[in-house]
Every structure is written in structure tokens, then in C-alpha cells.
Design a protein around this motif. Sequence first.
Motif, PDB file in Angstrom:
ATOM      1  N   THR A   1       0.835  -1.197   0.000  1.00 55.49           N
ATOM      2  CA  THR A   1       0.000   0.000   0.000  1.00 55.49           C
ATOM      3  C   THR A   1       0.875   1.254   0.000  1.00 55.49           C
ATOM      4  O   THR A   1       1.823   1.348   0.784  1.00 55.49           O
ATOM      5  N   SER A   2       0.564   2.198  -0.870  1.00 55.51           N
ATOM      6  CA  SER A   2       1.338   3.442  -0.919  1.00 55.51           C
ATOM      7  C   SER A   2       0.625   4.516  -0.090  1.00 55.51           C
ATOM      8  O   SER A   2      -0.587   4.697  -0.209  1.00 55.51           O
ATOM      9  N   VAL A   3       1.386   5.194   0.764  1.00 60.80           N
ATOM     10  CA  VAL A   3       0.798   6.170   1.677  1.00 60.80           C
ATOM     11  C   VAL A   3       1.650   7.431   1.720  1.00 60.80           C
ATOM     12  O   VAL A   3       2.878   7.363   1.790  1.00 60.80           O
TER      13      VAL A   3
ATOM     14  N   VAL B   1      -1.218   7.588  -4.814  1.00 61.62           N
ATOM     15  CA  VAL B   1      -1.114   6.950  -3.499  1.00 61.62           C
ATOM     16  C   VAL B   1      -2.466   6.357  -3.089  1.00 61.62           C
ATOM     17  O   VAL B   1      -3.526   6.857  -3.469  1.00 61.62           O
ATOM     18  N   ASP B   2      -2.374   5.283  -2.307  1.00 57.11           N
ATOM     19  CA  ASP B   2      -3.588   4.621  -1.807  1.00 57.11           C
ATOM     20  C   ASP B   2      -4.091   5.242  -0.515  1.00 57.11           C
ATOM     21  O   ASP B   2      -5.261   5.065  -0.158  1.00 57.11           O
ATOM     22  N   GLY B   3      -3.203   5.919   0.197  1.00 51.19           N
ATOM     23  CA  GLY B   3      -3.582   6.467   1.486  1.00 51.19           C
ATOM     24  C   GLY B   3      -2.961   7.829   1.739  1.00 51.19           C
ATOM     25  O   GLY B   3      -1.857   8.132   1.249  1.00 51.19           O
ATOM     26  N   TYR B   4      -3.667   8.642   2.499  1.00 52.87           N
ATOM     27  CA  TYR B   4      -3.230   9.991   2.873  1.00 52.87           C
ATOM     28  C   TYR B   4      -3.452  10.125   4.359  1.00 52.87           C
ATOM     29  O   TYR B   4      -4.561   9.894   4.866  1.00 52.87           O
TER      30      TYR B   4
ATOM     31  N   LEU C   1      -4.769  10.958  -4.354  1.00 52.55           N
ATOM     32  CA  LEU C   1      -5.317   9.654  -3.987  1.00 52.55           C
ATOM     33  C   LEU C   1      -5.899   8.935  -5.200  1.00 52.55           C
ATOM     34  O   LEU C   1      -6.530   9.550  -6.070  1.00 52.55           O
ATOM     35  N   VAL C   2      -5.727   7.622  -5.214  1.00 48.97           N
ATOM     36  CA  VAL C   2      -6.385   6.813  -6.234  1.00 48.97           C
ATOM     37  C   VAL C   2      -7.883   6.776  -5.926  1.00 48.97           C
ATOM     38  O   VAL C   2      -8.296   6.992  -4.780  1.00 48.97           O
TER      39      VAL C   2
ATOM     40  N   GLY D   1      -9.223   5.485  -2.573  1.00 48.08           N
ATOM     41  CA  GLY D   1      -8.143   5.593  -1.599  1.00 48.08           C
ATOM     42  C   GLY D   1      -8.658   6.102  -0.260  1.00 48.08           C
ATOM     43  O   GLY D   1      -9.760   6.657  -0.153  1.00 48.08           O
ATOM     44  N   ARG D   2      -7.851   5.928   0.760  1.00 54.35           N
ATOM     45  CA  ARG D   2      -8.266   6.268   2.120  1.00 54.35           C
ATOM     46  C   ARG D   2      -7.533   7.498   2.635  1.00 54.35           C
ATOM     47  O   ARG D   2      -6.351   7.706   2.358  1.00 54.35           O
TER      48      ARG D   2
ATOM     49  N   THR E   1     -13.209   7.820   2.413  1.00 54.07           N
ATOM     50  CA  THR E   1     -12.794   7.177   1.171  1.00 54.07           C
ATOM     51  C   THR E   1     -12.906   8.166   0.020  1.00 54.07           C
ATOM     52  O   THR E   1     -13.916   8.881  -0.105  1.00 54.07           O
TER      53      THR E   1
END
Length: 256
Positions: A45-47, A105-108, A131-132, A135-136, A253
Motif C-alpha cells: 500500500t502506498s501512503v 497513493v492509496d492512502g493519505y 489519492l487513487v 483511496g483512504r 474514502t
Amino acid sequence: MTKETGHTRQSTDELIAVLDAADALPGARELRALSYELLRIEPGTSVADVGCGAGRAVVELAERGARAVGVDPDERMIAVARERWPDCDFRIAGAYGLGLADASVDGYRADKVFHELGEPERALAEARRVLVPGGRIVLIGQDWDTFVIDSDDPALTRTIVHARADLTPGPRAARRYRNLLLEAGFGGVTIEVHTGVFTGPVMLPLLTGLAEGACSSGTVTRKQADAWITEQRARAGADRLFLALPMFVAAATAPG
């Protein structure tokens, strides 16, 4: 003095010391762990950890298998993070311009950041950009008007707390998290409040800072500030200090 933050090296080093102490407080590790769970971290996961400071969360995210990048506008802060954690990715950037690609990124994650922002809507627009879809995002922070402090002079205490809040760009950002996220187009917004209770001397620097801020603004006199600080020090020495500090945790989300 750094270009983007106005911090001198000394003031940044003092802030790092405060953040290090905050990271070690009871419940702090658990609150960070909750934020990682809300991000739904899985290996790979990218954050983006926005306002990463000296980088502890970036390291902990990496330990969970995330591909984490820490961004902070303070050059000295990033230099310290790189010194401490040379294997991690740290970059100089602010919340309004993260320097990351669209949908990258998947997360912020932003911990104790939004109260420093005068334009939180602008920061959330940038969060949506990077964010994708699906993403969260997780925001953590305190509301600067909701410090609960026992004192022999509650009226003065109220004045000090509110005066210090007024020195902050976004003192009530935390109570706005839900509406800010909804207005920015995020869905599935959740809010939790976790209150830390402190009864020892570890929080005296924070309490002293509240009074000094109120004094610097001219809201209370030097004599009033000194008397209040003296009382809080005496309370700490007699095991009678009491501070309750609610921390707001919002998750949502990104639209898909």
C-alpha cells in the motif's frame, strides 16, 4: 529561517523535541496504530504522511509493509527525519502542493496538521488529487478550544485556552473534519474521539505554552500568566494536575 514555515533551526529543533515527547505519551502509539488500521494498510500500500515531522509514522508504516513517503514543508524537519531514518523516503513539500503525481497513493495521513492550515479545503483538494479512486484518508488532531484543565481559577483558564486557540490558523479544524471531508467529496466518513487524561508533570510544557501564548497576545497579563503557571506546577508536584485532551480521528474514502 526556512522559506515555507518561518521556523528558525532552533524553533524547529524545539518543535521536534515536543513532537518526540508527544509520541511517547500514553496512548500515542495506539492512536497512530488506529490511523494505520483506518488506512487499511496491506503490504505494498502506498501512503503519503503529510506533515510527517521527524518521520516516526513513516517508519511504522514501512514496518507494516506500506510504501510510505513523508512530506513536510520544514527543511530542517526533513533533514532530521533523513538522519534518523535514512532508508525511508522524505520530501520537502506542503499540504497545498505535495509534489506527487495524480492518483499516485492509496492512502493519505495527516496527524496534528490541519490546525496549522488556513485553507483546509485547499489541502483536501490536493489530497483528492493524489489519492487513487477509493483511496483512504485519515486526519488526526486536537480541537484547541477543548482543552479541559482543572484550576483554581476556571475563568482565567478559559481565557487562556481560548486566547491560545486564537493564535492558531485553524484552531477548530478537528471539529470540522467530517463536514470538510463531505464537502470535499469524500464518502464513508467516520469520526472517533479518543481522550487522553494526564495527571503528571509531562504535560507542564504544553500548559506553560498555553499561558505564554495568551500572555504574548496581550489577553492576560504577565502576572496572571505567571500565577497560573505557578499553580499548575504546584498541582503537578502534588499529584493534582488534571488535563483531558480529546483527539479527533476522521477517516473517509476518496470518490471512485
